[in-house]
Design an enzyme around this catalytic site. Structure first.
Site, PDB file in Angstrom:
ATOM      1  N   ALA A  17       0.841  -1.388  -0.046  1.00 18.65           N
ATOM      2  CA  ALA A  17       0.128   0.030  -0.036  1.00 18.65           C
ATOM      3  C   ALA A  17       0.906   1.209   0.017  1.00 18.65           C
ATOM      4  CB  ALA A  17      -1.037  -0.083   1.098  1.00 18.65           C
ATOM      5  N   ASP A  18       1.878   1.264   0.924  1.00 22.32           N
ATOM      6  CA  ASP A  18       2.692   2.385   0.978  1.00 22.32           C
ATOM      7  C   ASP A  18       3.368   2.497  -0.620  1.00 22.32           C
ATOM      8  OD1 ASP A  18       3.152   3.463   4.056  1.00 22.32           O
ATOM      9  OD2 ASP A  18       2.480   1.093   3.750  1.00 22.32           O
ATOM     10  N   LEU A  19       4.206   1.513  -0.916  1.00 23.13           N
ATOM     11  CA  LEU A  19       4.732   1.882  -2.135  1.00 23.13           C
ATOM     12  C   LEU A  19       3.838   2.051  -3.187  1.00 23.13           C
ATOM     13  CD1 LEU A  19       7.061  -1.352  -1.731  1.00 23.13           C
ATOM     14  CD2 LEU A  19       7.625   0.885  -1.274  1.00 23.13           C
ATOM     15  N   THR A  20       2.604   1.552  -3.287  1.00 20.78           N
ATOM     16  CA  THR A  20       1.816   2.015  -4.450  1.00 20.78           C
ATOM     17  C   THR A  20       1.477   3.319  -4.259  1.00 20.78           C
ATOM     18  OG1 THR A  20       1.035  -0.238  -4.619  1.00 20.78           O
ATOM     19  CG2 THR A  20      -0.479   1.310  -5.626  1.00 20.78           C
TER      20      THR A  20
ATOM     21  N   ALA B 183       2.962   5.705  -3.028  1.00 24.99           N
ATOM     22  CA  ALA B 183       4.301   6.548  -3.399  1.00 24.99           C
ATOM     23  C   ALA B 183       4.292   6.547  -4.787  1.00 24.99           C
ATOM     24  CB  ALA B 183       5.652   5.843  -2.919  1.00 24.99           C
TER      25      ALA B 183
END
Length: 404
Positions: A172-175, A177
């Protein structure tokens, strides 16, 4: 303020990053990789938590070394009056500003979008939070794990006879970003070129759950029109068969055959040409309906052969197959080596360290990795004394007072 000269397509773009952790951190890493001058701001006492994440090498977090690369690090207490003044000086010549505090926090400190854009009307203010800046949950704290459940991702991931499955990475964080990066550059285009160039910044509101939700193409329409809710189907695909992970004599391989010609190539590769005219498998729709039976036939063949042999036989028949790599395999793979996907960077703390190269590739203005994550406050003097022209006496006083 003079931005540090970098190479890459974003050379000249100035970014002030007050976000920390993964979503904001990875967003600004991507910008820095492609030449943006990213100044990362941490609290003088409370460092970015990623500096404390394992694994460690000689006391240094390799998480931080990766996500902190190509950024200049300074310390600043945003909650103080003098810290606010220094932040305003930092953003005066900036293009982008990133923060990921709980909604309302920046406004309480007097450094919300209205305040900073009053200092710099061209500033693009990127806000990353669990639920976004509006809605009944907006003021709740949110982490990627919860976003992966809320977005529908965990429900859809895994096998039908097992519990919902969370990803092994901070998905979720990387997406979020990546969505934040593309949104920020959309805004730069609008400000400088779009509609003739508005010349003004704007506010970008990025939640953790909505970028993942956006990836479920057709699911909203399917529920609206058909009442259909996606269910867990393991490694299979709702619209293509055969597709999945197949056991071999010494491991696993991946295979996908979403077109008729590739399926026929698979049938010939496993010496079962009769599958092509089998009424269960004549069309892709038939194969999806009878995926379990087809997978059993294919795996009966792959399981009798070592992975490499099975891949070579299928590849010779023009089937689309590949291995299931771990990191050791990646380091040894000729494709990764030929593409220079893993490079060595000299780090001031650890010496030579392998890290991921910059992707994607640019023909004329490629990104670069100049250095890995710096130490806490490493660039304080460079930024405050040389770029903001802060008096040495004031600098020392602010350090003693833990403002910087």
């Amino acid at each position: 303020m003079t931005a540090r000269e970098r190479t890459g397509p974003l050379d000249g773009l100035r970014v002030i990053d007050c976000s920390g952790m993964i979503a904001g951190g990875f967003a600004t890493t991507q910008l820095a990789d492609f030449g943006a001058d990213v100044v990362f701001v941490e609290h003088p006492e409370y460092r970015d938590p990623l500096r404390e994440w394992t694994p460690f090498d000689e006391g240094m977090s390799l998480w931080w070394k990766s996500i902190g690369r190509n950024k200049r690090c300074i310390s600043l207490d945003l909650s103080t009056d003098e810290g606010t003044v220094l932040l305003e000086e930092l953003v005066a010549n900036a293009d982008l500003f990133f923060e990921n505090f709980r909604p309302g926090t920046m406004e309480r400190w007097g450094i919300g979008p209205a305040a900073l854009q009053a200092v710099n009307p061209e500033l693009i203010y990127v806000r990353i939070s669990g639920y976004g800046q509006t809605g009944p949950k907006s003021e709740q704290p949110g982490y990627g794990t919860v976003a992966e459940g809320l977005s529908g991702w965990a429900h859809a991931n895994g096998f039908p006879d097992r519990e919902p499955l969370l990803p092994p990475i901070s998905l979720a964080d990387l997406t979020a970003a990546m969505f934040a990066v593309q949104a920020s550059l959309f805004a730069v285009f609008e400000r400088d070129l779009g509609r003739g160039g508005s010349g003004t910044g704007q506010v970008i509101d990025v939640s953790l759950y909505e970028p993942l939700f956006r990836l479920f193409l057709s699911d909203v329409e399917a529920y609206d029109r058909l009442g259909r809710v996606r269910q867990r189907i393991g490694n299979r695909h709702a619209n293509a068969s055969p597709r999945g992970v197949y056991e071999t004599a010494d491991g696993f391989l991946t295979l996908s055959a979403s077109s008729q010609s590739i399926f026929e190539n698979v049938a010939h590769a496993i010496d079962r040409p009769g599958l092509i005219d089998d009424p269960r498998f004549e069309t892709n729709g038939d194969r999806v309906e009878n995926a379990e039976a087809l997978d059993e036939i294919i795996e009966a063949w792959t399981s009798q052969r070592p992975t490499q042999e099975a891949i070579e036989v299928m590849s010779a028949a023009d089937a689309i197959v590949g291995p299931v790599f771990n990191m050791a395999d990646i380091f040894d793979d000729e494709q990764y080596t030929a593409r220079n996907d893993v490079i060595e960077v000299q780090d001031a703390d650890l010496g030579p360290v392998a890290t991921m190269n910059v992707v994607p590739r640019f023909s004329d203005t490629p990104g670069t990795v100049e250095f890995l994550g710096p130490t806490h406050g490493e660039h304080n003097e460079e930024v405050y004394l040389e770029e903001l022209d802060l008096d040495r006496q004031d600098y020392d006083r602010l350090r003693q007072q833990d403002v910087i």
